[in-house]
Design a protein around this motif. Structure first.
Motif, PDB file in Angstrom:
ATOM      1  N   LYS A 299       6.294  11.430   6.588  1.00 27.45           N
ATOM      2  CA  LYS A 299       6.950  10.832   5.430  1.00 27.45           C
ATOM      3  C   LYS A 299       8.467  10.897   5.582  1.00 27.45           C
ATOM      4  O   LYS A 299       9.172   9.912   5.384  1.00 27.45           O
ATOM      5  CB  LYS A 299       6.504  11.549   4.158  1.00 27.45           C
TER       6      LYS A 299
ATOM      7  N   GLN B 211       7.689   2.154  -2.040  1.00 24.45           N
ATOM      8  CA  GLN B 211       6.233   2.190  -2.120  1.00 24.45           C
ATOM      9  C   GLN B 211       5.730   2.910  -0.881  1.00 24.45           C
ATOM     10  O   GLN B 211       6.042   2.516   0.242  1.00 24.45           O
ATOM     11  CB  GLN B 211       5.651   0.785  -2.162  1.00 24.45           C
ATOM     12  N   ILE B 212       4.988   3.973  -1.086  1.00 23.05           N
ATOM     13  CA  ILE B 212       4.460   4.755   0.028  1.00 23.05           C
ATOM     14  C   ILE B 212       2.952   4.578   0.075  1.00 23.05           C
ATOM     15  O   ILE B 212       2.259   4.802  -0.913  1.00 23.05           O
ATOM     16  CB  ILE B 212       4.810   6.249  -0.122  1.00 23.05           C
ATOM     17  N   ASP B 213       2.453   4.134   1.224  1.00 20.24           N
ATOM     18  CA  ASP B 213       1.017   3.948   1.426  1.00 20.24           C
ATOM     19  C   ASP B 213       0.543   4.862   2.554  1.00 20.24           C
ATOM     20  O   ASP B 213       1.190   4.948   3.597  1.00 20.24           O
ATOM     21  CB  ASP B 213       0.691   2.501   1.805  1.00 20.24           C
ATOM     22  N   VAL B 214      -0.570   5.517   2.324  1.00 17.49           N
ATOM     23  CA  VAL B 214      -1.194   6.357   3.341  1.00 17.49           C
ATOM     24  C   VAL B 214      -2.622   5.873   3.509  1.00 17.49           C
ATOM     25  O   VAL B 214      -3.384   5.815   2.544  1.00 17.49           O
ATOM     26  CB  VAL B 214      -1.190   7.842   2.914  1.00 17.49           C
ATOM     27  N   GLU B 215      -2.954   5.484   4.723  1.00 15.36           N
ATOM     28  CA  GLU B 215      -4.283   4.948   4.996  1.00 15.36           C
ATOM     29  C   GLU B 215      -4.925   5.690   6.162  1.00 15.36           C
ATOM     30  O   GLU B 215      -4.403   5.652   7.277  1.00 15.36           O
ATOM     31  CB  GLU B 215      -4.196   3.462   5.342  1.00 15.36           C
TER      32      GLU B 215
ATOM     33  N   SER C  46       3.039   4.081   5.707  1.00 13.96           N
ATOM     34  CA  SER C  46       4.016   2.999   5.641  1.00 13.96           C
ATOM     35  C   SER C  46       4.814   3.142   4.353  1.00 13.96           C
ATOM     36  O   SER C  46       4.277   3.473   3.301  1.00 13.96           O
ATOM     37  CB  SER C  46       3.346   1.630   5.721  1.00 13.96           C
TER      38      SER C  46
END
Length: 53
Positions: free
Chosen positions: A6, A29-33, A44
């Motif tokens: 991060k 906007q924080i995306d964790v996949e 991302s």
């Protein structure tokens, strides 16, 4: 480990914004996949680079 990814992602976002001549990033906007059947995750971070006076 996630905190490191991060932090690195945010740093890259700041550097890219600076290269564009801006001095701030808004609307993060924080995306964790997680990837299926794997210990790999995709982090991302998106934001809008702006110039604040």
């Amino acid at each position: 480990m996630f905190k490191k990814f991060k932090r690195t992602s945010i740093q890259r976002l700041k550097e890219n914004a600076s290269k564009l001549g801006t001095n701030a990033v808004v609307a993060l906007q924080i995306d964790v996949e997680p990837f299926a059947n794997s210990s790999t995750i995709l982090v991302s971070i998106l934001g809008t680079a702006v110039k604040v006076s």
